[in-house]
Design a protein around this motif. Structure first.
Motif, PDB file in Angstrom:
ATOM      1  N   TYR A 196      97.952 -38.060 122.274  1.00  0.00           N
ATOM      2  CA  TYR A 196      98.634 -37.627 121.061  1.00  0.00           C
ATOM      3  C   TYR A 196      98.653 -36.091 120.960  1.00  0.00           C
ATOM      4  CZ  TYR A 196      98.464 -42.474 119.549  1.00  0.00           C
ATOM      5  OH  TYR A 196      98.639 -43.840 119.473  1.00  0.00           O
ATOM      6  N   PRO A 197      99.675 -35.541 120.312  1.00  0.00           N
ATOM      7  CA  PRO A 197      99.716 -34.082 120.128  1.00  0.00           C
ATOM      8  C   PRO A 197      98.496 -33.605 119.350  1.00  0.00           C
ATOM      9  CG  PRO A 197     101.818 -35.094 119.524  1.00  0.00           C
ATOM     10  CD  PRO A 197     100.848 -36.218 119.711  1.00  0.00           C
ATOM     11  N   LEU A 198      98.089 -32.373 119.622  1.00  0.00           N
ATOM     12  CA  LEU A 198      96.935 -31.790 118.944  1.00  0.00           C
ATOM     13  C   LEU A 198      97.351 -30.580 118.124  1.00  0.00           C
ATOM     14  CD1 LEU A 198      94.070 -31.757 121.617  1.00  0.00           C
ATOM     15  CD2 LEU A 198      94.190 -33.149 119.546  1.00  0.00           C
ATOM     16  N   VAL A 199      96.664 -30.384 117.022  1.00  0.00           N
ATOM     17  CA  VAL A 199      96.794 -29.161 116.235  1.00  0.00           C
ATOM     18  C   VAL A 199      95.442 -28.461 116.291  1.00  0.00           C
ATOM     19  CG1 VAL A 199      97.352 -28.148 114.011  1.00  0.00           C
ATOM     20  CG2 VAL A 199      98.476 -30.272 114.733  1.00  0.00           C
ATOM     21  N   LEU A 200      95.421 -27.269 116.881  1.00  0.00           N
ATOM     22  CA  LEU A 200      94.171 -26.548 117.128  1.00  0.00           C
ATOM     23  C   LEU A 200      94.244 -25.124 116.580  1.00  0.00           C
ATOM     24  CD1 LEU A 200      93.698 -27.562 120.865  1.00  0.00           C
ATOM     25  CD2 LEU A 200      92.207 -28.273 118.986  1.00  0.00           C
ATOM     26  N   PRO A 201      93.093 -24.526 116.263  1.00  0.00           N
ATOM     27  CA  PRO A 201      93.074 -23.099 115.926  1.00  0.00           C
ATOM     28  C   PRO A 201      93.509 -22.267 117.138  1.00  0.00           C
ATOM     29  CG  PRO A 201      91.030 -24.178 115.275  1.00  0.00           C
ATOM     30  CD  PRO A 201      91.762 -25.141 116.143  1.00  0.00           C
ATOM     31  N   LEU A 202      93.881 -21.027 116.884  1.00  0.00           N
ATOM     32  CA  LEU A 202      94.323 -20.143 117.964  1.00  0.00           C
ATOM     33  C   LEU A 202      93.237 -19.966 119.015  1.00  0.00           C
ATOM     34  CD1 LEU A 202      96.131 -17.293 115.974  1.00  0.00           C
ATOM     35  CD2 LEU A 202      97.189 -19.140 117.289  1.00  0.00           C
ATOM     36  N   ALA A 203      93.639 -19.913 120.275  1.00  0.00           N
ATOM     37  CA  ALA A 203      92.704 -19.692 121.371  1.00  0.00           C
ATOM     38  C   ALA A 203      91.989 -18.355 121.180  1.00  0.00           C
ATOM     39  CB  ALA A 203      93.445 -19.709 122.708  1.00  0.00           C
ATOM     40  N   GLY A 204      90.697 -18.338 121.481  1.00  0.00           N
ATOM     41  CA  GLY A 204      89.920 -17.112 121.387  1.00  0.00           C
ATOM     42  C   GLY A 204      89.267 -16.882 120.043  1.00  0.00           C
ATOM     43  N   THR A 205      89.611 -17.685 119.025  1.00  0.00           N
ATOM     44  CA  THR A 205      88.998 -17.513 117.713  1.00  0.00           C
ATOM     45  C   THR A 205      87.671 -18.261 117.635  1.00  0.00           C
ATOM     46  OG1 THR A 205      90.206 -19.422 116.816  1.00  0.00           O
ATOM     47  CG2 THR A 205      91.248 -17.263 116.592  1.00  0.00           C
ATOM     48  N   THR A 206      86.837 -17.849 116.705  1.00  0.00           N
ATOM     49  CA  THR A 206      85.538 -18.495 116.534  1.00  0.00           C
ATOM     50  C   THR A 206      85.685 -19.981 116.242  1.00  0.00           C
ATOM     51  OG1 THR A 206      84.505 -16.463 115.725  1.00  0.00           O
ATOM     52  CG2 THR A 206      83.446 -18.530 115.126  1.00  0.00           C
ATOM     53  N   ILE A 207      86.601 -20.319 115.362  1.00  0.00           N
ATOM     54  CA  ILE A 207      86.772 -21.720 114.974  1.00  0.00           C
ATOM     55  C   ILE A 207      87.316 -22.559 116.124  1.00  0.00           C
ATOM     56  CG2 ILE A 207      89.081 -21.392 114.009  1.00  0.00           C
ATOM     57  CD1 ILE A 207      88.318 -23.322 111.797  1.00  0.00           C
ATOM     58  N   ARG A 208      88.074 -21.944 117.041  1.00  0.00           N
ATOM     59  CA  ARG A 208      88.585 -22.685 118.197  1.00  0.00           C
ATOM     60  C   ARG A 208      87.427 -23.099 119.112  1.00  0.00           C
ATOM     61  NH1 ARG A 208      93.331 -23.245 121.174  1.00  0.00           N
ATOM     62  NH2 ARG A 208      92.864 -24.540 122.991  1.00  0.00           N
ATOM     63  N   LYS A 209      86.424 -22.249 119.230  1.00  0.00           N
ATOM     64  CA  LYS A 209      85.271 -22.587 120.058  1.00  0.00           C
ATOM     65  C   LYS A 209      84.591 -23.858 119.547  1.00  0.00           C
ATOM     66  CE  LYS A 209      84.395 -17.716 121.164  1.00  0.00           C
ATOM     67  NZ  LYS A 209      83.472 -16.562 120.968  1.00  0.00           N
ATOM     68  N   HIS A 210      84.506 -23.974 118.230  1.00  0.00           N
ATOM     69  CA  HIS A 210      83.897 -25.170 117.636  1.00  0.00           C
ATOM     70  C   HIS A 210      84.792 -26.389 117.840  1.00  0.00           C
ATOM     71  CE1 HIS A 210      80.435 -23.317 115.550  1.00  0.00           C
ATOM     72  NE2 HIS A 210      81.202 -22.248 115.515  1.00  0.00           N
ATOM     73  N   ALA A 211      86.105 -26.181 117.757  1.00  0.00           N
ATOM     74  CA  ALA A 211      87.036 -27.288 117.987  1.00  0.00           C
ATOM     75  C   ALA A 211      86.934 -27.788 119.424  1.00  0.00           C
ATOM     76  CB  ALA A 211      88.466 -26.840 117.675  1.00  0.00           C
ATOM     77  N   ASP A 212      86.896 -26.868 120.377  1.00  0.00           N
ATOM     78  CA  ASP A 212      86.755 -27.251 121.784  1.00  0.00           C
ATOM     79  C   ASP A 212      85.446 -27.979 122.024  1.00  0.00           C
ATOM     80  OD1 ASP A 212      89.201 -26.109 122.358  1.00  0.00           O
ATOM     81  OD2 ASP A 212      88.371 -24.231 123.121  1.00  0.00           O
TER      82      ASP A 212
END
Length: 315
Positions: A196-212
């Motif tokens: 399924y498609p994903l909606v993620l925070p921008l790459a390189g941001t602090t919150i993206r690290k938590h999402a990954d």
């Protein structure tokens, strides 16, 4: 050598604009001078200080460790001088102003509650809110263009040299529209989630690290079809009209989950949560309106820690 007589105001302005823009070319445009003039002014400052303030590469410039230390003092120094001049030039009846940087983690729920309560207590207060990636907002805080930054930012290197106050811990969660095909599957949905498609925070941001990190824990490969954004509004609209999975901070969807407008996908693994907090520049005294903001933010955050539902604004 007395550096006080050698370092000029133009040196500080040049240094701060390069730090703000991350580029000699953009800094030159912002200051309406040529790029060679910017480079020359910075070279003069580095020679006077006896150290390099920036590392240059094809992608732009980054502050060195010495540059980061110097910015802790240069930014507040310039900002304090500007404010001193403004007190002489401005109308004495001008309403109080506070400049706040707001990360996407608190934009949707916490900040509206804070603003409602602030304006109930201080009807004449002007709150200027800037949004964007944490690195950008913390950079603005370093150079004195913001009074406070609120959000989840402890993993950002730009937080070094700033004062951070923990407010509450907040986990990332997986959000889908009501009726999404994966909802009835429970933890078994892990095997199908990558389709399924994903909606993620921008790459390189602090919150993206938590999402990954959350996806690694779930053993899910990132879908090739992704929307990367820090906009809660765009994310919410996209998810409601599609089968996309939104990796969102809980604060961004707290209200919609309570109303049943969005649903939480339970894969049996929960991200441990990051620290949402209040950041200020310790080298520059907080103006009184910023203290008002801190007071109200702490009150609303206290309700979050106690697990209370959002309450109406109070005077």
């Amino acid at each position: 050598m007395n550096l006080d007589t050698r370092i000029k105001f133009r040196h500080l302005l040049c240094f701060l604009e390069i730090a703000r823009q991350g580029s000699f070319a953009r800094a030159a445009d912002a200051m309406a001078v040529s790029q060679p003039a910017i480079s020359k002014t910075l070279k003069e400052l580095e020679d006077l200080l006896g150290t390099r303030l920036f590392e240059r590469d094809k992608a732009g410039v980054e502050l060195t460790a010495a540059g980061t230390r110097f910015m802790r003092y240069a930014g507040p120094c310039v900002q304090a001088l500007r404010e001193g001049v403004n007190t002489l030039r401005s109308d004495r009846h001008e309403p109080p102003l506070v400049r706040v940087g707001v990360l996407s983690t608190v934009e949707s729920q916490l900040m509206p509650l804070v603003l409602q309560r602030l304006h109930a207590r201080h009807p004449a207060l002007v709150v200027s809110v800037a949004t964007g990636p944490g690195a950008y907002l913390l950079g603005q805080l370093h150079v004195g263009d913001l009074d406070l930054v609120i959000g989840r930012m402890t993993d950002s290197p730009q937080v070094q040299g700033l004062a951070f106050e923990h407010l509450y811990s907040e986990a990332m969660t997986l959000i889908v529209r009501p009726g999404h095909p994966l909802l009835p599957l429970g933890p078994a949905a892990r095997e199908a989630a990558s389709r399924y498609p994903l909606v993620l925070p921008l790459a390189g941001t602090t919150i993206r690290k938590h999402a990954d990190s959350l996806f690694v824990q779930c053993g899910i490969e990132l879908s090739a079809q992704r929307l990367e954004t820090l906009s809660p509004t765009l994310s919410r609209r996209y998810v409601l009209g599609s089968d996309a999975i939104w990796v969102a901070p809980r604060d961004a969807v707290r209200l919609e989950l309570g109303l049943g407008e969005l649903s939480e996908l339970d894969l049996g693994v929960h991200e441990p949560g990051g620290s949402v907090g209040l950041c200020s520049n310790a080298a520059l005294p907080l103006p009184l309106p910023a203290h008002w903001v801190c007071e109200v933010v702490r009150e609303v955050a206290g309700q979050y820690r106690q697990g209370e539902q959002a309450l109406p604004p109070q005077a």
